[in-house]
Design a protein around this motif. Structure first.
Motif, PDB file in Angstrom:
ATOM      1  N   GLY A  25       0.773  -1.135   0.146  1.00 45.39           N
ATOM      2  CA  GLY A  25       0.005   0.054  -0.022  1.00 45.39           C
ATOM      3  C   GLY A  25       0.747   1.391   0.029  1.00 45.39           C
ATOM      4  N   ALA A  26       2.057   1.225   0.990  1.00 46.66           N
ATOM      5  CA  ALA A  26       2.853   2.514   0.617  1.00 46.66           C
ATOM      6  C   ALA A  26       3.617   2.633  -0.535  1.00 46.66           C
ATOM      7  CB  ALA A  26       3.708   2.226   1.776  1.00 46.66           C
ATOM      8  N   ARG A  27       3.988   1.402  -1.167  1.00 42.52           N
ATOM      9  CA  ARG A  27       4.404   1.590  -2.618  1.00 42.52           C
ATOM     10  C   ARG A  27       3.613   2.363  -3.443  1.00 42.52           C
ATOM     11  NH1 ARG A  27       6.628  -3.267  -2.461  1.00 42.52           N
ATOM     12  NH2 ARG A  27       4.915  -4.093  -3.537  1.00 42.52           N
ATOM     13  N   LEU A  28       2.349   1.677  -3.555  1.00 41.85           N
ATOM     14  CA  LEU A  28       1.123   2.232  -4.344  1.00 41.85           C
ATOM     15  C   LEU A  28       0.759   3.566  -4.147  1.00 41.85           C
ATOM     16  CD1 LEU A  28      -0.933   1.551  -6.494  1.00 41.85           C
ATOM     17  CD2 LEU A  28      -2.358   0.714  -4.881  1.00 41.85           C
ATOM     18  N   ALA A  29       1.023   4.052  -2.957  1.00 45.87           N
ATOM     19  CA  ALA A  29       0.773   5.476  -2.675  1.00 45.87           C
ATOM     20  C   ALA A  29       1.741   6.335  -3.502  1.00 45.87           C
ATOM     21  CB  ALA A  29       0.877   5.817  -1.187  1.00 45.87           C
ATOM     22  N   LEU A  32       0.740   6.362  -7.219  1.00 47.22           N
ATOM     23  CA  LEU A  32      -0.091   7.115  -7.251  1.00 47.22           C
ATOM     24  C   LEU A  32       0.013   8.631  -7.275  1.00 47.22           C
ATOM     25  CD1 LEU A  32      -2.936   5.164  -5.711  1.00 47.22           C
ATOM     26  CD2 LEU A  32      -2.785   5.444  -7.940  1.00 47.22           C
ATOM     27  N   THR A  33       1.002   8.833  -6.313  1.00 49.42           N
ATOM     28  CA  THR A  33       1.318  10.490  -6.260  1.00 49.42           C
ATOM     29  C   THR A  33       1.950  10.743  -7.772  1.00 49.42           C
ATOM     30  OG1 THR A  33       1.514  10.249  -3.686  1.00 49.42           O
ATOM     31  CG2 THR A  33       2.639  11.836  -4.883  1.00 49.42           C
ATOM     32  N   ALA A  34       2.963   9.914  -8.061  1.00 47.15           N
ATOM     33  CA  ALA A  34       3.657  10.580  -9.145  1.00 47.15           C
ATOM     34  C   ALA A  34       2.960  10.565 -10.144  1.00 47.15           C
ATOM     35  CB  ALA A  34       4.912   9.240  -9.296  1.00 47.15           C
TER      36      ALA A  34
END
Length: 153
Positions: A25-29, A32-34
């Motif tokens: 989930g942290a990696r996906l955050a 998604l931000t980028a």
């Protein structure tokens, strides 16, 4: 007669997503931000800073803010008038507050605990606020210069 109302771009652009309180989930955050910031009128430099800040705050939410299977929330808000990007990560552990990074140089040798030091360096401001009933939001702000922002030099 055909009258059209002029469309005005919103002054604040927002993005919010609930994510699992896991390393995935942290990696996906961060991803998604980028992706989101590439769609908004944000410079490459601010995007890179924001990606790192999100990576640290989301990792902290997954590691220190996790309660069972509860999710954490990533929120991005770009105020195009003020020239401000606000990053907020909300988790379920309001009693587990982040501490400002120590000035102790020996802590640089530690295997963990440098995340908020990076946030302090990369963000123009950061802080924490309660998120009732029992959570917290850790936020960071990055000033940016863009069309319409009050920060253009």
């Amino acid at each position: 007669m055909n009258h059209s109302t002029p469309q005005v771009a919103p002054a604040v652009l927002t993005f919010a997503q609930l994510l699992s309180s896991t390393r995935r989930g942290a990696r996906l955050a961060r991803l998604l931000t980028a992706e989101q910031l590439r769609e908004w009128p944000v410079s490459h430099g601010v995007t890179e800073r924001a990606e790192q800040i999100v990576a640290e705050l989301a990792a902290n939410a997954a590691l220190h803010g996790r309660v069972g299977s509860r999710l954490f929330r990533l929120t991005l808000a770009l105020d195009t008038t003020a020239g401000l990007l606000r990053i907020a990560v909300t988790d379920a552990r309001g009693e587990c507050l982040p501490l400002p990074p120590a000035d102790d140089v020996t802590s640089l040798d530690a295997e963990s605990g440098r995340g908020l030091l990076l946030v302090t360096v990369l963000a123009d401001r950061w802080g924490v606020e309660p998120y009732p009933p029992g959570g917290k939001t850790v936020w960071a702000e990055c000033d940016w210069e863009g069309p319409g922002s009050g920060n253009a030099h």
